[in-house]
Motif scaffolding. Structure first.
Motif, short mmCIF file in Angstrom:
data_model
loop_
_atom_site.label_atom_id
_atom_site.label_comp_id
_atom_site.label_asym_id
_atom_site.label_seq_id
_atom_site.Cartn_x
_atom_site.Cartn_y
_atom_site.Cartn_z
N THR A 84 -81.90 -75.63 -14.69
CA THR A 84 -81.60 -75.31 -13.29
C THR A 84 -80.67 -74.11 -13.19
O THR A 84 -80.89 -73.18 -12.40
CB THR A 84 -80.98 -76.53 -12.59
N ALA A 85 -79.61 -74.11 -14.01
CA ALA A 85 -78.63 -73.02 -13.98
C ALA A 85 -79.26 -71.70 -14.42
O ALA A 85 -79.02 -70.65 -13.80
CB ALA A 85 -77.44 -73.37 -14.86
N PHE A 86 -80.06 -71.75 -15.49
CA PHE A 86 -80.65 -70.50 -15.99
C PHE A 86 -81.65 -69.94 -14.99
O PHE A 86 -81.66 -68.73 -14.71
CB PHE A 86 -81.32 -70.73 -17.34
N LEU A 87 -82.52 -70.79 -14.45
CA LEU A 87 -83.55 -70.31 -13.53
C LEU A 87 -82.94 -69.78 -12.23
O LEU A 87 -83.47 -68.84 -11.63
CB LEU A 87 -84.56 -71.42 -13.24
N LYS A 88 -81.82 -70.35 -11.81
CA LYS A 88 -81.13 -69.83 -10.63
C LYS A 88 -80.64 -68.40 -10.90
O LYS A 88 -80.85 -67.50 -10.08
CB LYS A 88 -79.95 -70.73 -10.28
N ALA A 89 -80.02 -68.19 -12.06
CA ALA A 89 -79.56 -66.85 -12.42
C ALA A 89 -80.74 -65.92 -12.64
O ALA A 89 -80.68 -64.73 -12.28
CB ALA A 89 -78.69 -66.92 -13.67
N LYS A 90 -81.81 -66.42 -13.21
CA LYS A 90 -83.00 -65.60 -13.48
C LYS A 90 -83.58 -65.04 -12.18
O LYS A 90 -83.95 -63.86 -12.12
CB LYS A 90 -84.05 -66.45 -14.20
N THR A 91 -83.67 -65.86 -11.16
CA THR A 91 -84.23 -65.40 -9.89
C THR A 91 -83.43 -64.23 -9.33
O THR A 91 -84.00 -63.24 -8.86
CB THR A 91 -84.24 -66.56 -8.87
N ALA A 92 -82.11 -64.33 -9.41
CA ALA A 92 -81.26 -63.23 -8.93
C ALA A 92 -81.37 -62.01 -9.84
O ALA A 92 -81.42 -60.87 -9.38
CB ALA A 92 -79.81 -63.70 -8.83
N THR A 93 -81.43 -62.25 -11.14
CA THR A 93 -81.49 -61.15 -12.11
C THR A 93 -82.75 -60.31 -11.93
O THR A 93 -82.72 -59.08 -12.08
CB THR A 93 -81.44 -61.71 -13.53
N GLU A 94 -83.85 -60.95 -11.59
CA GLU A 94 -85.12 -60.22 -11.43
C GLU A 94 -85.09 -59.21 -10.30
O GLU A 94 -85.94 -58.31 -10.25
CB GLU A 94 -86.25 -61.23 -11.23
N ALA A 95 -84.10 -59.32 -9.42
CA ALA A 95 -83.97 -58.35 -8.33
C ALA A 95 -83.13 -57.13 -8.73
O ALA A 95 -83.06 -56.15 -7.98
CB ALA A 95 -83.34 -59.03 -7.11
N GLU A 96 -82.52 -57.16 -9.92
CA GLU A 96 -81.71 -56.03 -10.38
C GLU A 96 -82.60 -54.86 -10.77
O GLU A 96 -83.56 -55.03 -11.53
CB GLU A 96 -80.85 -56.45 -11.57
N ALA A 97 -82.26 -53.68 -10.31
CA ALA A 97 -83.08 -52.50 -10.57
C ALA A 97 -83.17 -52.18 -12.06
O ALA A 97 -84.20 -51.69 -12.53
CB ALA A 97 -82.53 -51.31 -9.80
N GLY A 98 -82.12 -52.44 -12.81
CA GLY A 98 -82.10 -52.07 -14.23
C GLY A 98 -82.59 -53.14 -15.17
O GLY A 98 -82.57 -52.94 -16.39
N PHE A 99 -83.04 -54.28 -14.62
CA PHE A 99 -83.49 -55.38 -15.47
C PHE A 99 -85.01 -55.46 -15.39
O PHE A 99 -85.58 -55.77 -14.36
CB PHE A 99 -82.87 -56.70 -14.98
N ASP A 100 -85.68 -55.14 -16.48
CA ASP A 100 -87.14 -55.09 -16.48
C ASP A 100 -87.80 -56.46 -16.65
O ASP A 100 -88.88 -56.71 -16.12
CB ASP A 100 -87.64 -54.16 -17.60
N GLU A 101 -87.17 -57.34 -17.42
CA GLU A 101 -87.82 -58.62 -17.72
C GLU A 101 -86.79 -59.64 -18.17
O GLU A 101 -85.89 -59.33 -18.94
CB GLU A 101 -88.87 -58.42 -18.82
N VAL A 102 -86.92 -60.86 -17.68
CA VAL A 102 -86.14 -61.98 -18.18
C VAL A 102 -87.03 -63.22 -18.13
O VAL A 102 -87.59 -63.55 -17.09
CB VAL A 102 -84.83 -62.18 -17.39
N ARG A 103 -87.18 -63.88 -19.27
CA ARG A 103 -88.05 -65.05 -19.37
C ARG A 103 -87.35 -66.12 -20.19
O ARG A 103 -86.57 -65.81 -21.11
CB ARG A 103 -89.39 -64.69 -20.01
N LEU A 104 -87.62 -67.37 -19.87
CA LEU A 104 -87.04 -68.51 -20.58
C LEU A 104 -88.15 -69.37 -21.14
O LEU A 104 -89.14 -69.67 -20.44
CB LEU A 104 -86.16 -69.34 -19.64
N PHE A 105 -87.98 -69.78 -22.41
CA PHE A 105 -88.97 -70.63 -23.09
C PHE A 105 -88.27 -71.83 -23.71
O PHE A 105 -87.11 -71.75 -24.11
CB PHE A 105 -89.67 -69.84 -24.20
N VAL A 106 -89.01 -72.94 -23.81
CA VAL A 106 -88.50 -74.13 -24.49
C VAL A 106 -89.37 -74.37 -25.72
O VAL A 106 -90.59 -74.17 -25.71
CB VAL A 106 -88.51 -75.36 -23.56
N ASP A 107 -88.72 -74.78 -26.80
CA ASP A 107 -89.41 -75.05 -28.06
C ASP A 107 -90.26 -76.31 -27.90
O ASP A 107 -89.79 -77.34 -27.43
CB ASP A 107 -88.36 -75.25 -29.17
N LYS A 108 -91.53 -76.22 -28.30
CA LYS A 108 -92.43 -77.36 -28.14
C LYS A 108 -92.03 -78.55 -29.02
O LYS A 108 -92.37 -79.70 -28.70
CB LYS A 108 -93.87 -76.95 -28.47
N SER A 109 -91.33 -78.30 -30.12
CA SER A 109 -90.96 -79.38 -31.03
C SER A 109 -89.53 -79.87 -30.81
O SER A 109 -89.09 -80.81 -31.47
CB SER A 109 -91.13 -78.93 -32.49
#
Length: 206
Positions: A20-45
């Protein structure tokens, strides 16, 4: 361009709060002009191990990002939840990353982080072999992206970040290509320990 991969080891009771905390920050970060990409992944194992992949345009963009209130809020959460964050600042190799190819709606988007230790004397041979390997791999219909990175200040570790349209494109097709078999044979000599321990199959958290 700045590229950063961050591994997060999260306490089980903090897993949902972390997402929840990361995705909240991610949504705001994606609006930054200098930030091209931010993605979060979880390990399947391991449901408590996460990987972030970030690409920024400059050091200045990174400084501006770190000064944002939502970034500081996320950092405060990481501290209070005792989440272990291991950032890797990485550099492009040849051929340079090409993220222009996009998944199709029907794709599984099978993603791998392969962060592996090597014997330093094999480093240059591996970089040369991967140059050929990646050039061929990007022509495979099932490949979306395949990037090799060096880690800044580290001589005995490399990172592969790859996306495929479906899992069988990796195991049934890619690994049986002559150039992939050639790379695999070199990796068997160059990698410290068992290759499987370094491979993280992940799912994007959205």
């Amino acid at each position: 361009m700045l590229t950063r991969i961050i591994k997060f080891d999260v306490k089980p009771e903090q897993t949902q709060a972390f997402k929840t905390a990361f995705l909240k920050a991610k949504t705001a970060t994606e609006a930054e002009a200098g930030f091209d990409e931010v993605r979060l992944f979880v390990d399947k194992s391991d449901a408590h191990k996460f990987f972030a992949y970030e690409r920024l345009q400059s050091e200045q963009a990174d400084k501006l990002h770190r000064d944002q209130p939502y970034t500081k809020e996320l950092f405060d959460f990481l501290d209070s939840s005792e989440t272990v964050a291991t950032p890797l600042s990485v550099s492009d190799t040849v051929p340079a990353p090409d993220h222009s190819r996009l998944p199709n709606p029907e794709d599984e988007d099978f993603v791998i982080f392969f962060i592996f230790k090597i014997k330093p004397e094999f480093r240059e041979r591996l970089l040369a072999q991967f140059e050929k390997h990646i050039t061929h791999t990007k022509n495979e219909p099932g490949n979306i992206l395949f990037d090799l990175y060096t880690i800044d200040g580290v001589q005995d570790e490399l990172v592969v970040y790859e996306h495929w349209r479906k899992e069988s494109d990796v195991w049934d097709i890619h690994f049986h290509q002559p150039y992939a078999e050639e790379t695999g044979a070199l990796m068997e000599q160059a990698i410290v320990g068992d290759m499987k321990q370094y491979m993280h199959l992940v799912t994007e958290v959205v």
